[in-house]
Design a protein around this motif. Sequence first.
Motif, PDB file in Angstrom:
ATOM      1  N   ARG A  94      36.505  -8.180  -8.875  1.00  0.00           N
ATOM      2  CA  ARG A  94      37.669  -7.602  -8.213  1.00  0.00           C
ATOM      3  C   ARG A  94      38.951  -8.131  -8.839  1.00  0.00           C
ATOM      4  O   ARG A  94      39.069  -9.326  -9.147  1.00  0.00           O
ATOM      5  N   GLU A  95      39.917  -7.239  -9.042  1.00  0.00           N
ATOM      6  CA  GLU A  95      41.232  -7.630  -9.541  1.00  0.00           C
ATOM      7  C   GLU A  95      42.305  -7.091  -8.608  1.00  0.00           C
ATOM      8  O   GLU A  95      42.149  -6.026  -8.002  1.00  0.00           O
ATOM      9  N   TYR A  96      43.405  -7.833  -8.522  1.00  0.00           N
ATOM     10  CA  TYR A  96      44.522  -7.476  -7.648  1.00  0.00           C
ATOM     11  C   TYR A  96      45.798  -7.409  -8.487  1.00  0.00           C
ATOM     12  O   TYR A  96      46.516  -8.414  -8.634  1.00  0.00           O
ATOM     13  N   PRO A  97      46.091  -6.234  -9.046  1.00  0.00           N
ATOM     14  CA  PRO A  97      47.203  -6.106 -10.002  1.00  0.00           C
ATOM     15  C   PRO A  97      48.569  -6.507  -9.451  1.00  0.00           C
ATOM     16  O   PRO A  97      49.430  -6.933 -10.216  1.00  0.00           O
ATOM     17  N   GLY A 126      44.677  -8.495   1.085  1.00  0.00           N
ATOM     18  CA  GLY A 126      43.693  -9.532   1.285  1.00  0.00           C
ATOM     19  C   GLY A 126      42.864  -9.766   0.041  1.00  0.00           C
ATOM     20  O   GLY A 126      43.320  -9.535  -1.088  1.00  0.00           O
ATOM     21  N   TYR A 127      41.624 -10.165   0.211  1.00  0.00           N
ATOM     22  CA  TYR A 127      40.761 -10.465  -0.922  1.00  0.00           C
ATOM     23  C   TYR A 127      39.306 -10.482  -0.452  1.00  0.00           C
ATOM     24  O   TYR A 127      39.022 -10.559   0.754  1.00  0.00           O
ATOM     25  N   ILE A 128      38.402 -10.373  -1.412  1.00  0.00           N
ATOM     26  CA  ILE A 128      36.992 -10.560  -1.115  1.00  0.00           C
ATOM     27  C   ILE A 128      36.595 -11.962  -1.559  1.00  0.00           C
ATOM     28  O   ILE A 128      37.262 -12.571  -2.394  1.00  0.00           O
ATOM     29  N   GLY A 129      35.528 -12.459  -1.005  1.00  0.00           N
ATOM     30  CA  GLY A 129      35.066 -13.789  -1.378  1.00  0.00           C
ATOM     31  C   GLY A 129      33.595 -13.933  -1.050  1.00  0.00           C
ATOM     32  O   GLY A 129      32.979 -13.057  -0.430  1.00  0.00           O
ATOM     33  N   ASP A 168      47.898 -16.271  -4.514  1.00  0.00           N
ATOM     34  CA  ASP A 168      47.184 -15.444  -5.489  1.00  0.00           C
ATOM     35  C   ASP A 168      45.823 -15.069  -4.909  1.00  0.00           C
ATOM     36  O   ASP A 168      44.960 -15.937  -4.740  1.00  0.00           O
ATOM     37  N   PRO A 169      45.601 -13.793  -4.588  1.00  0.00           N
ATOM     38  CA  PRO A 169      44.315 -13.423  -3.976  1.00  0.00           C
ATOM     39  C   PRO A 169      43.124 -13.668  -4.891  1.00  0.00           C
ATOM     40  O   PRO A 169      42.021 -13.937  -4.412  1.00  0.00           O
ATOM     41  N   ALA A 170      43.318 -13.592  -6.211  1.00  0.00           N
ATOM     42  CA  ALA A 170      42.209 -13.828  -7.144  1.00  0.00           C
ATOM     43  C   ALA A 170      41.702 -15.260  -7.026  1.00  0.00           C
ATOM     44  O   ALA A 170      40.507 -15.532  -7.165  1.00  0.00           O
ATOM     45  N   GLU A 171      42.608 -16.178  -6.763  1.00  0.00           N
ATOM     46  CA  GLU A 171      42.225 -17.582  -6.632  1.00  0.00           C
ATOM     47  C   GLU A 171      41.281 -17.769  -5.445  1.00  0.00           C
ATOM     48  O   GLU A 171      40.303 -18.503  -5.513  1.00  0.00           O
ATOM     49  N   PHE A 172      41.568 -17.068  -4.341  1.00  0.00           N
ATOM     50  CA  PHE A 172      40.723 -17.182  -3.157  1.00  0.00           C
ATOM     51  C   PHE A 172      39.421 -16.410  -3.337  1.00  0.00           C
ATOM     52  O   PHE A 172      38.386 -16.797  -2.796  1.00  0.00           O
TER      53      PHE A 172
END
Length: 670
Positions: free
Chosen positions: A249-252, A262-265, A375-379
């Motif tokens: 997953r990427e969050y541009p 939000g984000y996935i994890g 940074d959502p990618a970090e999470f």
Amino acid sequence: MLSTLSILVFSVFLTGCSEKETPDDRVQAYLKNWNDSKFSEMYNDFLTVDTKETFDTDEFVDRQKKLAEDLGFKNLKVTYTKPKEDTEWDKEKPAVFPVQISMDTIAGPIDFEKELTWHYETHEDTDNWYAEWDPSFILPKLTSKDKIQISTMSAKRGKIFDRKGNPLAMNGTGYEAGIVPGKFTDESKKDELAELLNTSVEFIDKQLNQSWVQPDYFVPIAPVSKNNEALLSKLITIPGITYQETEMREYPYGESAAHLVGYIGKITAELLEKHKDQGYTETDLIGRQGLERLLEDRLRGKDGVGIYIKGPESGATLEKIVETEAVNGKDISLTIDAELQKKTFDAMKGEPGASAAVDPMTGETLVLLSSPSFDPAEFMLGVSGERYKKLSEDPLKPLFNRFAAAYAPGSSIKPITAAIGIEKGTLDPNKGLTIMGKTWQKDSTWGSYKVSRLHPEAPNPLDLNNALIFSDNIYFAQQALAIGREDFTKSLKNYGFGEDIPFLLNLSPSQISNDGTIGSEGQLADTSFGQGQMLANILHLATIYEPFITNGIMYKPTLLKDDKTQEVWKDDLLSKATADELKKDLRNVVVDGFAQAANIPNLPISGKTGTAELKKSKDESGQENGFFISYNSDNPAFILAMMIEDVSDNNGSGYVAEMAANVYKASADN
């Protein structure tokens, strides 16, 4: 004679009681154990001598149990075709029964038919019928030398787009770090690997002990960002550790949309238990925050799974047993304008606050953000405990979602107070009030309470236009008293105060007071200029300015592009004449008032500032939050509501007006 007859009858009775079981009886008993997965009983009591010599208990009992667990056997149903009632059984010949076997598996249903053959044999002085068996009764065509392989076809997670098709969440690429068991020879490295990948040794062992694992297979353990070169370099120094490219997953739009999207994890044990009947495994990713979590069911899709037989010979072709194709998740388009969102976020310069923008003619939400952010990618990849502690202890609270909260709106509520008074007939916009001094109280019954104003230099008599320009608290307190507590409360409720905001996300509702009532004249005065116990959500603040542009209509705010727009939330709030008056005044606030930082050439912005003082105690002042609610008078494509916390050292709400002006400038440049 009677004695002989009695002996004969008794002899016949004994013969009937000791009658041997028929093959039909044995099949029924065997199938009952099979349907109950009593494999040990099946092995011990029902199999032929040849079968037991060919297949030991490991092959029959343990293998069936393990395959049932690994392949997720459920709803096992084994039936047989009954013979004719008058069938005569010959002990010298095998008895053959067609058997129907069906079950559900992780890859879908399996349904097949076999012939179950029975032989009459003597086992330890017991004569009976016994069954032939081989592994093809577990799965079609399976032999003792074959291996079972499970293959997962990952469903593509649905993407999240803004209104113009810009991706807010998309499926990019990264790496899956994993182990090749045959090359992972140093068991002591498990602790190091677990620490590097933020997992546990127990999880690594579980992955390695799956039934399909072979020495030369790649066993995935955890995702790693393709940009995390330092971690990748450390991983490949451990023998047997490698990585493969995988979808990720990427969050541009990164931080600007993090609280919203939000984000996935990685799924937690708690979430795995919560969703235990929905097909998740310990290796899955799941929506953890924001829309990724809220819309998980729509975005997730359904993985495809295949069960295959692999023969013992080198390069053997896989034999498909059952396969379910992957069903991709649904793409979702929002009403959000991602570029406007980013411009607004950048304009806020990382200051703590929130912004919302709506299209006043449709109710569509164009901006919804909280600042500062993360940074959502970090999470998504699993933030370390140390990093999470740093973020959670940051005094600017980047993890706190401010657009979901409610704040005292201060003077930004004054145009609503004015609209209520005009519609009630208690406020004449052209009639001036003579107000002297910096403080005022109605009479001595107010005790020590007085209304204060910042600009006693405001010209007398003070009409509505100048009262808004100078943001005069005393003027609006007197107007609220003229309206009366009951009517003012009722009118604020007509604007949506005290009720849930009809929105996809769970937002704190705006409130008139803690209990929804105004208990005193002093509280009425405070409420008229957005203090006291009044709180407002930032999206609601943008929405309640819509009637000035729509001549009295507030639309339900929407977030999904396919939602119906122009759904009326509140109507008949004010007349065109009232709207025209307030539009004129709000433009003058920017031209002549304390929002002149937003007075941009060729961009006629209208709006109202607001400063809400949050008291630490009865006698001690706390921080001041600044607001600016605005729109372009010539082209009201959106109403922008912006709030910045603690602006007392930054020119108050004028600081917020300057930030908002930068949003309009950036938008005009494009």
